[in-house]
Design an enzyme around this catalytic site. Structure first.
Site, PDB file in Angstrom:
ATOM      1  N   ARG A  75      -8.628 -10.083   1.518  1.00 53.04           N
ATOM      2  CA  ARG A  75      -8.541 -12.260   1.180  1.00 53.04           C
ATOM      3  C   ARG A  75      -7.052 -11.793   2.414  1.00 53.04           C
ATOM      4  NH1 ARG A  75      -5.180 -16.558  -2.096  1.00 53.04           N
ATOM      5  NH2 ARG A  75      -6.556 -18.297  -1.329  1.00 53.04           N
ATOM      6  N   GLU A 166      -5.799 -24.196  -2.466  1.00 55.90           N
ATOM      7  CA  GLU A 166      -4.893 -24.727  -3.032  1.00 55.90           C
ATOM      8  C   GLU A 166      -5.206 -26.522  -3.360  1.00 55.90           C
ATOM      9  OE1 GLU A 166      -1.838 -23.265  -4.809  1.00 55.90           O
ATOM     10  OE2 GLU A 166      -3.284 -21.662  -6.484  1.00 55.90           O
ATOM     11  N   GLU A 269      -7.719 -16.457  -6.560  1.00 56.76           N
ATOM     12  CA  GLU A 269      -6.282 -16.045  -6.532  1.00 56.76           C
ATOM     13  C   GLU A 269      -6.049 -15.347  -8.590  1.00 56.76           C
ATOM     14  OE1 GLU A 269      -2.955 -18.423  -5.852  1.00 56.76           O
ATOM     15  OE2 GLU A 269      -4.444 -18.291  -3.514  1.00 56.76           O
TER      16      GLU A 269
END
Ligand code: CA
Length: 372
Positions: A75, A166, A269
């Site tokens: 990523r 996020e 994550e």
């Protein structure tokens, strides 16, 4: 670690017709198709002299060490005009070449910012300030298309793309702030999703929130995304145990959202400390001895926690548990490669959650991450 021994036993036991073996295999769930690491900080750390060692202590290319352990996805975040130049389009395209040369998949994480974007800040890129919503929508489309086209043009297309990072309360504040304007946010998200599909219809579009154990947040967000017809393929979650709830909360949320929205789920994550010690004089984010009950901040505790997170994803019904991406496994303490792109003297608050110890040697959790 656990998976090779247990999975091998299951295969042998099933073949031998041992009762219960196949149902155990079912309970275990399918192999995780994504076992990844976010190594966005790697090029800068390499340039500043970072060194990574494999389990035998040999200094080797960090990406090769990950790939050799079984990690199959990398990523990378994208910033527009970062102060130090790292994580911009050119750097991402260059690193993607190395990722794909090793046969790994690529997840591109668009922050739509010049620096860190997270639930507490979603700051527009400097060059986008003052744009109307309509112009912002075009800017999101063009930037997304531009980066993904460059990747495709060199033969390294993105396998997965995150539209925003996020985005609990949206992105590109204020126009894209979820709590103020869902219709505005939905337009921006769809601009990014449409650009990704225009470059490559096979690219999977991920919508990513933090707080992986907070089901009420996920229901609020993804119900609204459905109302506003946001187009996406995968639900992405951050899960840091010290902030995001215990493993039971993670499991409950994963299972609920996968079923409720009919989408695969991907922990994009996660991270956990292997020590309470600090390596560089910059205080670490997590420094308690046992951030989650039962999982001490030791190499074994880190491995055990990661194993539990992977098991939670593997156990999501109907094969909807796509995988787990560890956040910054290679971000060891390297002078000059700190957290702030605008400050060369800034330190690292995360080196005790990397998957390499303070001598740069791979930790047991790396083997866990790579095992299907
Ligand atoms: Ca530190």
């Amino acid at each position: 670690m656990r998976v090779p021994s247990f999975a091998c036993w299951l295969t042998l036991a099933s073949a031998a017709g041992i009762p219960g073996a196949s149902s155990l295999a079912w309970a275990q769930g399918p192999a995780l198709s994504i076992r990844g690491g976010d190594v966005s900080s790697l090029p800068k750390a390499e340039d500043k002299g970072g060194r990574w060692r494999d389990g035998k202590g040999e200094v080797r290319d960090a990406l090769s060490i990950l790939q050799g352990a079984g990690v199959n996805t990398i990523r990378l975040k994208v910033w527009l005009e970062p102060a130090d130049g790292y994580n911009d389009k050119a750097r991402v395209v260059a690193l993607a070449k190395r990722v794909k040369a090793l046969g790994m998949k690529l997840l591109v994480d668009f922050h739509y910012s010049d620096a860190w974007a997270d639930p507490g800040k979603q700051v527009k890129p400097r060059s986008w300030r003052g744009l109307t919503l309509e112009r912002l929508r075009k800017a999101v489309y063009d930037h997304t298309f531009d980066v993904l086209s460059a990747l495709k043009a060199q033969g390294t297309p993105a396998d997965l793309v995150q539209i925003g990072n996020e985005i609990n309360d949206g992105m590109l504040w204020e126009e894209g702030r979820a709590s103020k304007s869902w219709p505005g946010l939905a337009q921006l998200l769809n601009a990014g999703a449409d650009a990704a599909k225009a470059v490559s219809p096979a690219t999977q579009v991920v919508m990513h929130l933090a707080d992986g154990g907070k089901n009420d947040l996920y229901r609020w967000w993804f119900d609204a995304a459905r109302t506003h017809q946001v187009r996406y393929d995968v639900i992405g979650l951050s899960y840091y145990p010290i902030w995001h709830g215990d493993l039971a909360a993670l499991r409950a949320n994963l299972n609920d959202v996968a079923a409720r929205y009919g989408k695969p789920v991907l922990v994009v994550e996660t991270g956990y400390p292997f020590t309470t010690a600090d390596a560089d004089g910059h205080a670490n984010l997590v420094s308690t001895r046992e951030p989650l009950a039962g999982y001490p901040a030791t190499p074994a505790g880190q491995a055990s926690l990661l194993r539990a997170v992977m098991a939670a994803v593997r156990a999501v019904p109907s094969g909807r548990g796509l995988g787990v991406v560890y956040w910054e496994p290679t971000w060891t303490a390297v002078p000059g490669a700190g957290w702030d792109p605008a400050d060369a003297k800034s330190g690292n608050a995360y080196e005790n959650q990397a998957l390499f110890d303070y001598e740069g040697r791979a930790l047991p959790a790396l083997q866990v991450l790579g095992a299907p």
